[in-house]
Design a protein around this motif. Structure first.
Motif, PDB file in Angstrom:
ATOM      1  N   SER A 184      19.381  70.689  20.817  1.00 52.18           N
ATOM      2  CA  SER A 184      18.099  71.168  20.267  1.00 52.18           C
ATOM      3  C   SER A 184      18.032  72.692  20.205  1.00 52.18           C
ATOM      4  O   SER A 184      17.124  73.253  19.585  1.00 52.18           O
ATOM      5  CB  SER A 184      16.931  70.629  21.085  1.00 52.18           C
ATOM      6  OG  SER A 184      16.894  71.223  22.374  1.00 52.18           O
ATOM      7  N   LEU A 185      18.983  73.376  20.825  1.00 55.46           N
ATOM      8  CA  LEU A 185      18.975  74.854  20.855  1.00 55.46           C
ATOM      9  C   LEU A 185      19.947  75.483  19.856  1.00 55.46           C
ATOM     10  O   LEU A 185      20.152  76.697  19.877  1.00 55.46           O
ATOM     11  CB  LEU A 185      19.283  75.340  22.267  1.00 55.46           C
ATOM     12  CG  LEU A 185      18.255  74.940  23.335  1.00 55.46           C
ATOM     13  CD1 LEU A 185      18.724  75.368  24.716  1.00 55.46           C
ATOM     14  CD2 LEU A 185      16.890  75.532  23.008  1.00 55.46           C
ATOM     15  N   ASP A 226      19.712  76.103  16.580  1.00 50.52           N
ATOM     16  CA  ASP A 226      19.091  77.122  15.724  1.00 50.52           C
ATOM     17  C   ASP A 226      18.858  78.417  16.484  1.00 50.52           C
ATOM     18  O   ASP A 226      19.145  79.512  15.981  1.00 50.52           O
ATOM     19  CB  ASP A 226      17.778  76.613  15.126  1.00 50.52           C
ATOM     20  CG  ASP A 226      17.990  75.543  14.062  1.00 50.52           C
ATOM     21  OD1 ASP A 226      19.117  75.447  13.524  1.00 50.52           O
ATOM     22  OD2 ASP A 226      17.032  74.804  13.778  1.00 50.52           O
ATOM     23  N   LYS A 227      18.348  78.303  17.691  1.00 54.04           N
ATOM     24  CA  LYS A 227      18.122  79.480  18.535  1.00 54.04           C
ATOM     25  C   LYS A 227      19.453  80.174  18.847  1.00 54.04           C
ATOM     26  O   LYS A 227      19.566  81.398  18.782  1.00 54.04           O
ATOM     27  CB  LYS A 227      17.416  79.059  19.819  1.00 54.04           C
ATOM     28  CG  LYS A 227      16.973  80.185  20.701  1.00 54.04           C
ATOM     29  CD  LYS A 227      16.185  79.638  21.880  1.00 54.04           C
ATOM     30  CE  LYS A 227      15.679  80.727  22.775  1.00 54.04           C
ATOM     31  NZ  LYS A 227      14.930  80.197  23.934  1.00 54.04           N
ATOM     32  N   ALA A 228      20.470  79.371  19.164  1.00 52.93           N
ATOM     33  CA  ALA A 228      21.797  79.927  19.472  1.00 52.93           C
ATOM     34  C   ALA A 228      22.352  80.670  18.265  1.00 52.93           C
ATOM     35  O   ALA A 228      22.952  81.740  18.404  1.00 52.93           O
ATOM     36  CB  ALA A 228      22.746  78.807  19.898  1.00 52.93           C
ATOM     37  N   CYS A 237      22.597  84.575  25.289  1.00 53.64           N
ATOM     38  CA  CYS A 237      22.398  83.144  25.526  1.00 53.64           C
ATOM     39  C   CYS A 237      21.906  82.900  26.943  1.00 53.64           C
ATOM     40  O   CYS A 237      21.002  82.084  27.167  1.00 53.64           O
ATOM     41  CB  CYS A 237      23.683  82.365  25.271  1.00 53.64           C
ATOM     42  SG  CYS A 237      24.032  82.130  23.518  1.00 53.64           S
ATOM     43  N   ASP A 249      22.866  71.891  24.940  1.00 51.84           N
ATOM     44  CA  ASP A 249      21.643  71.274  24.417  1.00 51.84           C
ATOM     45  C   ASP A 249      21.601  71.404  22.897  1.00 51.84           C
ATOM     46  O   ASP A 249      21.391  72.500  22.369  1.00 51.84           O
ATOM     47  CB  ASP A 249      20.421  71.937  25.051  1.00 51.84           C
ATOM     48  CG  ASP A 249      19.111  71.289  24.693  1.00 51.84           C
ATOM     49  OD1 ASP A 249      19.050  70.495  23.730  1.00 51.84           O
ATOM     50  OD2 ASP A 249      18.115  71.592  25.387  1.00 51.84           O
ATOM     51  N   ILE A 306      20.199  79.367  27.035  1.00 48.57           N
ATOM     52  CA  ILE A 306      21.180  78.542  26.319  1.00 48.57           C
ATOM     53  C   ILE A 306      22.462  78.535  27.141  1.00 48.57           C
ATOM     54  O   ILE A 306      23.045  79.589  27.403  1.00 48.57           O
ATOM     55  CB  ILE A 306      21.445  79.092  24.900  1.00 48.57           C
ATOM     56  CG1 ILE A 306      20.156  79.066  24.082  1.00 48.57           C
ATOM     57  CG2 ILE A 306      22.552  78.311  24.223  1.00 48.57           C
ATOM     58  CD1 ILE A 306      20.234  79.811  22.769  1.00 48.57           C
TER      59      ILE A 306
END
Length: 157
Positions: A120-121, A123-125, A77, A118, A82
C-alpha cells in the motif's frame, strides 16, 4: 552552512617507458586512493584507449549519482515509515562526445528495483525519488537531468 572536505590521490601508472612521447605509446591506467580505503583501479573509457577492466571516470560518475541517490532514498523511506528490505540499481549514463573530442553527460537514468514490506506504500515510496534527487549532494552538483524508473517488489512475509 558547513563545509566538508574530501581528499583523493590519483597516481598515473601507465608510463610504458617513454612517458607521453606518443599518443598511442602510453596507458591511461591510474590508481585512485583515499587514505584508509581500498584502491580503485582507474583508466579511461575503452573508447578513448582505456583498459576495460578498470573503472573510468564516467563509470564512477554514474556510480556516484546512483549511490548518493540510494542513500538519501533509504533515509527518506526510514523517516516516512517505509521499510525497504532490498535495493539494487542498474544506472545508465549518456555522454555526448563532441567533434573536437570534448564531451558532457546529457542524462543519467536510475532504474532501481526496490523491495518494500507494504504494497500500500508503493505510491509514497515512488514519490520519495523526487525528494531524494533534491537532497543528493552529487545530483545537486550535476547540470544534466537525473531520471528515475523504479520498480517495486513486495517482501515475502
Amino acid at each position: 552552512m558547513k563545509n566538508h572536505h574530501y581528499q583523493t590521490n590519483v597516481t598515473w601508472t601507465g608510463n610504458t617507458g617513454e612517458g607521453t612521447k606518443d599518443y598511442r605509446g602510453y596507458e591511461r591506467s591510474h590508481d585512485i586512493n583515499v587514505e584508509g580505503k581500498h584502491s580503485i583501479l582507474g583508466s579511461s573509457d575503452p573508447n578513448f584507449r582505456g583498459d576495460k577492466s578498470r573503472y573510468s571516470p564516467e563509470d564512477l560518475l554514474v556510480a556516484s549519482v546512483s549511490s548518493c541517490h540510494m542513500l538519501w532514498y533509504l533515509h527518506l523511506c526510514t523517516t516516512a515509515g517505509i521499510v525497504v528490505t532490498a535495493y539494487e540499481d542498474t544506472a545508465e549514463g549518456v555522454m555526448l562526445e563532441n567533434n573536437n573530442g570534448s564531451g558532457c553527460f546529457t542524462l543519467i537514468l536510475l532504474s532501481p528495483v526496490i523491495t518494500i514490506s507494504d504494497e500500500s506504500l508503493i505510491d509514497k515510496a515512488n514519490e520519495l525519488h523526487k525528494e531524494a534527487n533534491k537532497m543528493c549532494f552529487i545530483a545537486n552538483s550535476c547540470n544534466f537531468p537525473i531520471l528515475h524508473e523504479a520498480k517495486y517488489k513486495i517482501a515475502a512475509i
